[in-house]
Design a protein around this motif. Structure first.
Motif, PDB file in Angstrom:
ATOM      1  N   ARG A 136       7.811  -2.871   4.639  1.00 31.96           N
ATOM      2  CA  ARG A 136       8.360  -3.848   5.583  1.00 31.96           C
ATOM      3  C   ARG A 136       7.684  -5.207   5.391  1.00 31.96           C
ATOM      4  O   ARG A 136       6.627  -5.306   4.787  1.00 31.96           O
ATOM      5  N   LYS A 137       8.329  -6.215   5.942  1.00 37.06           N
ATOM      6  CA  LYS A 137       7.783  -7.566   5.846  1.00 37.06           C
ATOM      7  C   LYS A 137       6.448  -7.628   6.608  1.00 37.06           C
ATOM      8  O   LYS A 137       6.335  -7.075   7.699  1.00 37.06           O
ATOM      9  N   THR A 138       5.450  -8.323   6.031  1.00 41.41           N
ATOM     10  CA  THR A 138       4.148  -8.419   6.705  1.00 41.41           C
ATOM     11  C   THR A 138       3.857  -9.875   7.078  1.00 41.41           C
ATOM     12  O   THR A 138       4.461 -10.803   6.509  1.00 41.41           O
ATOM     13  N   VAL A 139       2.906 -10.047   7.968  1.00 47.28           N
ATOM     14  CA  VAL A 139       2.536 -11.402   8.388  1.00 47.28           C
ATOM     15  C   VAL A 139       2.022 -12.225   7.198  1.00 47.28           C
ATOM     16  O   VAL A 139       2.214 -13.440   7.149  1.00 47.28           O
ATOM     17  N   VAL A 140       1.397 -11.553   6.235  1.00 43.77           N
ATOM     18  CA  VAL A 140       0.847 -12.246   5.067  1.00 43.77           C
ATOM     19  C   VAL A 140       1.979 -12.855   4.208  1.00 43.77           C
ATOM     20  O   VAL A 140       1.791 -13.909   3.580  1.00 43.77           O
ATOM     21  N   ASP A 141       3.146 -12.222   4.237  1.00 42.00           N
ATOM     22  CA  ASP A 141       4.293 -12.747   3.465  1.00 42.00           C
ATOM     23  C   ASP A 141       4.660 -14.180   3.857  1.00 42.00           C
ATOM     24  O   ASP A 141       5.277 -14.900   3.084  1.00 42.00           O
ATOM     25  N   TYR A 142       4.306 -14.573   5.081  1.00 42.05           N
ATOM     26  CA  TYR A 142       4.662 -15.924   5.547  1.00 42.05           C
ATOM     27  C   TYR A 142       3.710 -16.993   5.008  1.00 42.05           C
ATOM     28  O   TYR A 142       3.929 -18.175   5.213  1.00 42.05           O
ATOM     29  N   PHE A 143       2.627 -16.551   4.346  1.00 38.71           N
ATOM     30  CA  PHE A 143       1.593 -17.501   3.902  1.00 38.71           C
ATOM     31  C   PHE A 143       1.505 -17.579   2.384  1.00 38.71           C
ATOM     32  O   PHE A 143       0.450 -17.839   1.832  1.00 38.71           O
TER      33      PHE A 143
END
Ligand code: URA
Length: 239
Positions: free
Chosen positions: A83-90
């Motif tokens: 699944r998409k992780t918070v780190v993917d946004y950075f």
């Protein structure tokens, strides 16, 4: 040249808390430029090569971001379900960031992301008293005695929650729901959902609106901003 205490540098690299770093130094586990250092308070500069148990520590400049976590995103660096992780946004940020604490997959709101291990350790320490403000959409309406229970502390599993603040934002009789603001100072797993469950209400939607003095300001879901040095300093002294 900036000189810093060795234990502080180890703590900032996220290896251990400052106190544990002191123990590592005294125990002879730390070398500076290849030489063992056991004296506390030894100062090192930005170019010193520091190793713990023979393992060099990485030193990057420290950065902390305030992130508006969307719903449907996991708060870990890797997810075994892909699944998409918070780190993917950075992806555009050249630092190895990780979240300070967790928000559930289906919870949105304010999450701090950092590469500052010392700040993370400090804020996640159970004794730390940071106020976190959540807004929950719950099924049903809280009775006055349920509000009193939440305010004074409810039992969930092995825990009893510390005193909390409850504010009803909106009640809708027809839809049988309420929007409730809950301010807590702890961060147990599923804490808010379990507190409401303890008084027989289900949380249908949850968002974290405030962390210490920080709010989501004008951020929109999925966006972030870097904290200023002054804000990080203030976070280090919140109680
Ligand atoms: N409490 C919860 O139940 N979930 C969160 O994500 C945060 C606090």
């Amino acid at each position: 040249m900036v000189l810093q205490r060795l234990q502080k540098v180890i703590a900032e690299a996220g290896i251990a808390s400052r106190r544990k770093a002191e123990k590592m130094i005294v125990a002879g586990r730390v070398t500076v430029d290849g030489e063992p250092v056991t004296k506390l308070g030894t100062k090192v500069d930005t170019f010193s090569n520091i190793a713990v148990d023979g393992e060099p520590i990485e030193r990057e400049s420290l950065h902390t971001y305030l992130f508006y976590k969307p719903r449907g995103v996991v708060s870990t660096a890797n997810d075994d379900k892909g699944r998409k992780t918070v780190v993917d946004y950075f992806k555009n940020v050249p630092y190895r960031l990780y979240p300070i604490g967790r928000l559930d997959y289906d919870t949105s709101g304010l999450l701090l992301m950092t590469n500052d291990g010392e700040l993370a350790n400090l804020l996640m320490h159970p004794r730390n008293n940071v106020a976190k403000v959540y807004v929950a959409k719950i099924t049903g309406h809280l009775l006055p005695e349920e509000i009193a229970q939440l305010t004074h502390g409810v039992k969930f599993d092995q825990h009893k929650s510390a005193p909390a603040k409850v504010k009803i934002i909106r009640s809708d009789k027809k839809k049988n729901m309420q929007i409730v603001q809950l301010t807590i100072h702890e961060g147990h797993y599923h804490q808010v959902k379990r507190m409401f469950k303890a008084v027989n209400h289900q949380v249908d939607k949850l968002s974290r609106e405030k962390y210490a003095f920080l709010t989501l300001d004008s951020l929109v879901s999925g966006k972030y901003r870097e904290l200023s040095h002054a804000e990080v300093d203030r976070l280090k002294h919140v109680d």
